[in-house]
Design a protein around this motif. Structure first.
Motif, PDB file in Angstrom:
ATOM      1  N   ASP A 247      35.324  26.727  31.595  1.00 19.52           N
ATOM      2  CA  ASP A 247      34.049  27.182  32.158  1.00 19.52           C
ATOM      3  C   ASP A 247      34.129  28.591  32.721  1.00 19.52           C
ATOM      4  N   GLY A 248      35.294  29.239  32.606  1.00 19.83           N
ATOM      5  CA  GLY A 248      35.474  30.585  33.139  1.00 19.83           C
ATOM      6  C   GLY A 248      36.061  30.626  34.536  1.00 19.83           C
ATOM      7  N   THR A 249      36.320  29.467  35.136  1.00 18.50           N
ATOM      8  CA  THR A 249      36.937  29.405  36.465  1.00 18.50           C
ATOM      9  C   THR A 249      38.396  29.852  36.388  1.00 18.50           C
TER      10      THR A 249
ATOM     11  N   ASN B 237      45.289  16.047  47.993  1.00 21.16           N
ATOM     12  CA  ASN B 237      45.824  15.140  49.002  1.00 21.16           C
ATOM     13  C   ASN B 237      44.844  14.916  50.153  1.00 21.16           C
ATOM     14  N   GLN B 238      44.305  13.706  50.265  1.00 21.32           N
ATOM     15  CA  GLN B 238      43.433  13.271  51.361  1.00 21.32           C
ATOM     16  C   GLN B 238      42.061  13.926  51.379  1.00 21.32           C
ATOM     17  N   GLN B 239      41.687  14.668  50.326  1.00 19.22           N
ATOM     18  CA  GLN B 239      40.392  15.323  50.399  1.00 19.22           C
ATOM     19  C   GLN B 239      39.733  15.523  49.042  1.00 19.22           C
ATOM     20  N   ARG B 240      38.431  15.789  49.100  1.00 21.13           N
ATOM     21  CA  ARG B 240      37.622  16.123  47.930  1.00 21.13           C
ATOM     22  C   ARG B 240      36.788  17.341  48.308  1.00 21.13           C
ATOM     23  N   VAL B 241      36.881  18.403  47.492  1.00 19.47           N
ATOM     24  CA  VAL B 241      36.165  19.644  47.749  1.00 19.47           C
ATOM     25  C   VAL B 241      35.100  19.820  46.672  1.00 19.47           C
ATOM     26  N   LYS B 242      33.861  20.051  47.108  1.00 23.28           N
ATOM     27  CA  LYS B 242      32.743  20.211  46.165  1.00 23.28           C
ATOM     28  C   LYS B 242      32.162  21.611  46.311  1.00 23.28           C
ATOM     29  N   VAL B 243      32.037  22.322  45.177  1.00 22.74           N
ATOM     30  CA  VAL B 243      31.497  23.685  45.197  1.00 22.74           C
ATOM     31  C   VAL B 243      30.582  23.872  43.991  1.00 22.74           C
ATOM     32  N   LEU B 244      29.720  24.886  44.089  1.00 17.63           N
ATOM     33  CA  LEU B 244      28.892  25.269  42.943  1.00 17.63           C
ATOM     34  C   LEU B 244      29.461  26.526  42.297  1.00 17.63           C
ATOM     35  N   GLY B 245      29.930  27.441  43.112  1.00 20.84           N
ATOM     36  CA  GLY B 245      30.566  28.662  42.623  1.00 20.84           C
ATOM     37  C   GLY B 245      31.038  29.457  43.812  1.00 20.84           C
TER      38      GLY B 245
ATOM     39  N   TYR C 113      44.620  28.701  44.246  1.00 22.43           N
ATOM     40  CA  TYR C 113      43.550  29.624  44.626  1.00 22.43           C
ATOM     41  C   TYR C 113      42.520  29.587  43.510  1.00 22.43           C
ATOM     42  N   PHE C 114      41.249  29.368  43.860  1.00 22.94           N
ATOM     43  CA  PHE C 114      40.204  29.148  42.865  1.00 22.94           C
ATOM     44  C   PHE C 114      39.106  30.200  42.970  1.00 22.94           C
ATOM     45  N   GLU C 115      38.727  30.768  41.826  1.00 25.56           N
ATOM     46  CA  GLU C 115      37.528  31.601  41.714  1.00 25.56           C
ATOM     47  C   GLU C 115      36.615  30.866  40.742  1.00 25.56           C
ATOM     48  N   VAL C 116      35.669  30.094  41.288  1.00 22.81           N
ATOM     49  CA  VAL C 116      34.878  29.157  40.492  1.00 22.81           C
ATOM     50  C   VAL C 116      33.618  29.821  39.934  1.00 22.81           C
ATOM     51  N   THR C 117      33.413  29.658  38.635  1.00 28.00           N
ATOM     52  CA  THR C 117      32.201  30.148  37.984  1.00 28.00           C
ATOM     53  C   THR C 117      31.002  29.328  38.442  1.00 28.00           C
ATOM     54  N   LYS C 118      29.911  30.008  38.795  1.00 27.70           N
ATOM     55  CA  LYS C 118      28.728  29.312  39.311  1.00 27.70           C
ATOM     56  C   LYS C 118      28.027  28.500  38.220  1.00 27.70           C
ATOM     57  N   ASN C 119      27.653  27.280  38.583  1.00 27.24           N
ATOM     58  CA  ASN C 119      26.865  26.403  37.713  1.00 27.24           C
ATOM     59  C   ASN C 119      26.227  25.331  38.603  1.00 27.24           C
ATOM     60  N   LYS C 120      24.962  25.557  39.012  1.00 29.08           N
ATOM     61  CA  LYS C 120      24.298  24.649  39.947  1.00 29.08           C
ATOM     62  C   LYS C 120      24.106  23.256  39.368  1.00 29.08           C
ATOM     63  N   LEU C 121      24.049  23.164  38.041  1.00 29.88           N
ATOM     64  CA  LEU C 121      23.809  21.869  37.408  1.00 29.88           C
ATOM     65  C   LEU C 121      25.095  21.066  37.223  1.00 29.88           C
ATOM     66  N   GLN C 122      26.233  21.722  37.433  1.00 26.03           N
ATOM     67  CA  GLN C 122      27.520  21.065  37.185  1.00 26.03           C
ATOM     68  C   GLN C 122      28.496  21.452  38.299  1.00 26.03           C
ATOM     69  N   PRO C 123      28.444  20.766  39.443  1.00 27.39           N
ATOM     70  CA  PRO C 123      29.327  21.105  40.566  1.00 27.39           C
ATOM     71  C   PRO C 123      30.801  21.056  40.157  1.00 27.39           C
TER      72      PRO C 123
ATOM     73  N   GLU D 223      34.729  33.191  49.907  1.00 21.38           N
ATOM     74  CA  GLU D 223      33.354  33.562  49.561  1.00 21.38           C
ATOM     75  C   GLU D 223      32.563  32.308  49.219  1.00 21.38           C
ATOM     76  N   GLY D 224      31.232  32.350  49.474  1.00 17.84           N
ATOM     77  CA  GLY D 224      30.372  31.256  49.059  1.00 17.84           C
ATOM     78  C   GLY D 224      30.358  30.119  50.060  1.00 17.84           C
ATOM     79  N   SER D 225      30.355  28.881  49.555  1.00 17.49           N
ATOM     80  CA  SER D 225      30.271  27.704  50.407  1.00 17.49           C
ATOM     81  C   SER D 225      30.974  26.539  49.724  1.00 17.49           C
ATOM     82  N   VAL D 226      31.655  25.717  50.505  1.00 14.11           N
ATOM     83  CA  VAL D 226      32.278  24.499  49.973  1.00 14.11           C
ATOM     84  C   VAL D 226      32.023  23.348  50.931  1.00 14.11           C
ATOM     85  N   ASN D 227      31.970  22.160  50.391  1.00 18.38           N
ATOM     86  CA  ASN D 227      31.840  20.954  51.187  1.00 18.38           C
ATOM     87  C   ASN D 227      33.130  20.158  51.071  1.00 18.38           C
TER      88      ASN D 227
END
Length: 246
Positions: free
Chosen positions: A73-75, A122-130, A106-116, A150-154
């Motif tokens: 996906d370009g990430t 370990n012990q966690q789940r991280v959700k991002v859009l980009g 270290y992640f630079e995630v490509t934005k895709n609002k329709l596909q988080p 940069e951006g936002s993560v949950n």
């Protein structure tokens, strides 16, 4: 010091050693061409739309290795030493782009609002859009740390189901049932990706734990009290270990 290198395990179980000498086309799997470019990055390029069963690949580094990979996906993912990343060869048609990390990435995630984009560790789940962030999830560390640049993560603590949304410059610390958020110096956190060790009032045991992974050495303490002494400092990861210790 360590070097660029990793082992790529394909869905069929075949293992491919990735090193500086390797270049060009490496493999084709489930409609994806896998090759290494002139920058040393491992690239996944979708070449055809197949209805074949989804396959997963695993990229693994040992002590003294690091690598980077460009996902379908370009990430862009930088993988630190003694780490692994498990991911599908193609995200097409999936509700989410999910990968699994052990160790540090270290992640630079490509934005895709329709596909988080989801990172399970370990012990966690991280959700991002980009966004851009770092996860330290080594099993031999006392906690898992996720730092946002940069951006936002949950972040969700998979033990307690506590969750938090980070702003740039914040770090989430997860230890068993606890999730805490604090502000940190992000340059210190991602120094490894930029070729440096940066220690900011850290204990000797924490420092040498990182050093052992990169220089592939074991550390023995003749005096356990030394483990809790704290230090500041920075040095290139490509210096000999004698210079770092000095």
């Amino acid at each position: 010091p360590g070097k660029n290198g990793a082992t790529l395990t394909l869905g069929n179980g075949k293992k491919i050693a990735i090193n500086d000498a390797l270049s060009g086309n490496i493999a084709n799997e489930a409609g994806v061409k896998i090759f290494k470019n002139e920058k040393g990055q491992l690239i996944y390029q979708v070449v055809e739309d197949l209805n074949s069963a989804l396959t997963f690949n695993t990229l693994t580094t040992t002590r003294g290795e690091q690598t980077e990979v460009l996902l379908p996906d370009g990430t862009l993912v930088f993988l630190n030493s003694q780490s692994s990343l498990n991911f599908p060869t193609n995200f097409k048609g999936a509700k989410e782009r999910k990968v699994t990390l052990t160790g540090e990435g270290y992640f630079e995630v490509t934005k895709n609002k329709l596909q988080p984009f989801i990172v399970a560790s370990n012990q966690q789940r991280v959700k991002v859009l980009g966004t851009t962030f770092n996860i330290n999830a080594y099993a031999d560390e006392p906690h898992t740390a996720t730092t946002l640049l940069e951006g936002s993560v949950n972040i969700t603590n998979t033990n307690s189901q506590q969750n938090a949304t980070l702003s740039p410059g914040q770090q989430a610390i997860i230890s068993t049932q606890q999730l805490d958020v604090k502000t940190v110096e992000t340059d210190d956190v991602v120094a490894w990706k930029n070729g440096y060790f940066m220690f900011n009032n850290e204990t000797l045991s924490t420092i040498l734990n990182r050093v052992s992974k990169w220089y592939d050495v074991d550390v023995v303490y003749k005096d356990d009290a030394m483990k809790n002494k704290t230090f500041f400092g920075s040095i290139s990861r490509y210096k000999n270990i004698s210079e770092l210790l000095k």
